[in-house]
Design an enzyme around this catalytic site. Sequence first.
Site, PDB file in Angstrom:
ATOM      1  N   GLU A  65      26.106  -7.339  12.684  1.00 51.64           N
ATOM      2  CA  GLU A  65      27.205  -8.262  12.073  1.00 51.64           C
ATOM      3  C   GLU A  65      28.036  -8.505  13.227  1.00 51.64           C
ATOM      4  OE1 GLU A  65      29.645  -5.961   9.201  1.00 51.64           O
ATOM      5  OE2 GLU A  65      31.372  -6.648  10.081  1.00 51.64           O
ATOM      6  N   GLU A  93      38.923 -10.555  13.185  1.00 48.38           N
ATOM      7  CA  GLU A  93      39.413  -9.499  12.092  1.00 48.38           C
ATOM      8  C   GLU A  93      41.039  -9.490  12.374  1.00 48.38           C
ATOM      9  OE1 GLU A  93      36.601  -6.469  10.202  1.00 48.38           O
ATOM     10  OE2 GLU A  93      36.423  -6.535  12.328  1.00 48.38           O
TER      11      GLU A  93
END
Length: 550
Positions: free
Chosen positions: A438, A443
């Site tokens: 990932e 974020e």
Amino acid sequence: MKNYIKAIGLIFTLAFFVSCQEEDATIGDIIAPSNIQVDTEVIGVDADNPNGDGSGLVKFTFSADNSLSYNIQFGDGISQVVNSGEVTHRYTSAGLNTYTAVVNAVGTGGITSNLAVEVTVFSSFDDPEAKDLLSGGVGNSRTWYWAAALPAHLGVGPTFQQDPNQFTFPAYYTAQPFEKAGDAQSSCIYEDELTFSLNANGQLTYQLDNNGQTYFNGAHSAAGGGTGSGDDVCLDFDTSGTSIVSLAPSSSELTEVDSRRTDMIFSDNNFMGYYVGSSTYEILELTDTTLRVRVEDALNSALAWYHIFSTSPPTEDFTSNYNDLVFEDNFDTNGAPNPTNWTYDLGGGVNGWGNGEAQMYTNNAENVVVDNGFLKITAKRTGANSYTSSRIKSENLFEFTYGRVEVRAKLPTGGGTWPAIWMLGQDYATNTWPGCGEIDIMEHVGNDQNKIHGTLHFPGNSGGNGVSGSTIIPTASTEFHNYSVEWTPDVIKFLVDDTVYHSFANTTATPFNSDFFMILNVAMGGNFGGNIDPAFTESTLVIDYVRVYQ
């Protein structure tokens, strides 16, 4: 004559033991130390200097029956554990001061007895200019970062005893600009934020924010749970808390030509980013923007380490390897996202999509829509503890290996919001996460409004153990910024507005060498998003464009 204080007494610190411990032969007799005796000698006392010669040095001599070791709290915020019965401590607050020192004698089973003594000592040393430069002045705080763009921002050389001809500079090794950035075992060093503060009483304090990981010298790595040998390594290590910083005249062999001749002594065994077991740093150079220090290795008396810090966060010049546009969505057509580029994840997933998230994902226009040239993903409260949002992805529509991804976005606000721009290995169905890999390009969590994270997850680095970096963007939710990742066979770099803030050395051993697809979403709460503000109603991730270059 000597200023000589002799104190004899005993104060018992009682510990509670259940009766079964008396039957445990593996512990042995629990015996509290007794008959503590403490002598203090202020160094340099004579008829003209009844409280010392201004050095602030005090010699403590102590003993106790049945004591295994001693923990001395000197009364100035500094403490030390010693096995012998003697230690010399320097008090650094300028002027004549009285301190209450406590000697804790430690016996079997950890039971202690203690004795307090008062020490009055004169210290003539102070460096108010250094305090102001480190902190920005009384009532202020100043944050320092590794000067990663400079050669020799980390280096090592010999001590005077090892080589009297080369002990003034890092003769053995100097790090090249951003040398540590591309190695997952060392890149955490550039995440360090070292903050000095100065209060109205002239007390200097220090906090080290290491973003969860410390760069350990290999020989010292056991202090962070490592092997205590081998290569230097980044390890999870808690550096929270505030330390007192005392300034003292340098005791090294360096002259004023090579050094400021001022030592910084950190309480609580604190340190300046790179762990070599020492808490005393000599200031070599100090200006409004530059700090150079020298610290001797606590385990190897032949080595001295050199660090350079700056008041500017480390930034690396960036030139992309990829300039051919292979995917583009400018969100020019109002309505639902282009179905040739995007599909949806719907519902609540398993265990809140594996993270305990609170939202249900929909493809409803109130949660995801293209409007006036922008993609808008909106998280909404729909009940007391229920929320909706959207998650779109390019799975089976556009998947690729290596390239530069650039997303121009303005982020939502509100406690509990968790917007993400990320990529997932396309083989996740058969190569269970984190095996598939990932890449979290961006974020952000509303509970830490100004911080942007870039993270990689792969085997051994799932959940909160992802290899992560962060940067501060004060206008993340009020202005558009470009969030990018440069993904090559050798390195993965995370950028905001073309400034690299985190790098990872890619190898054939990682899952980052096969096709991935892109995901855009806003989650609520969960393991990373945290507590949701009870007053939250809705907030939107606004995306101007998504582009991929190869």
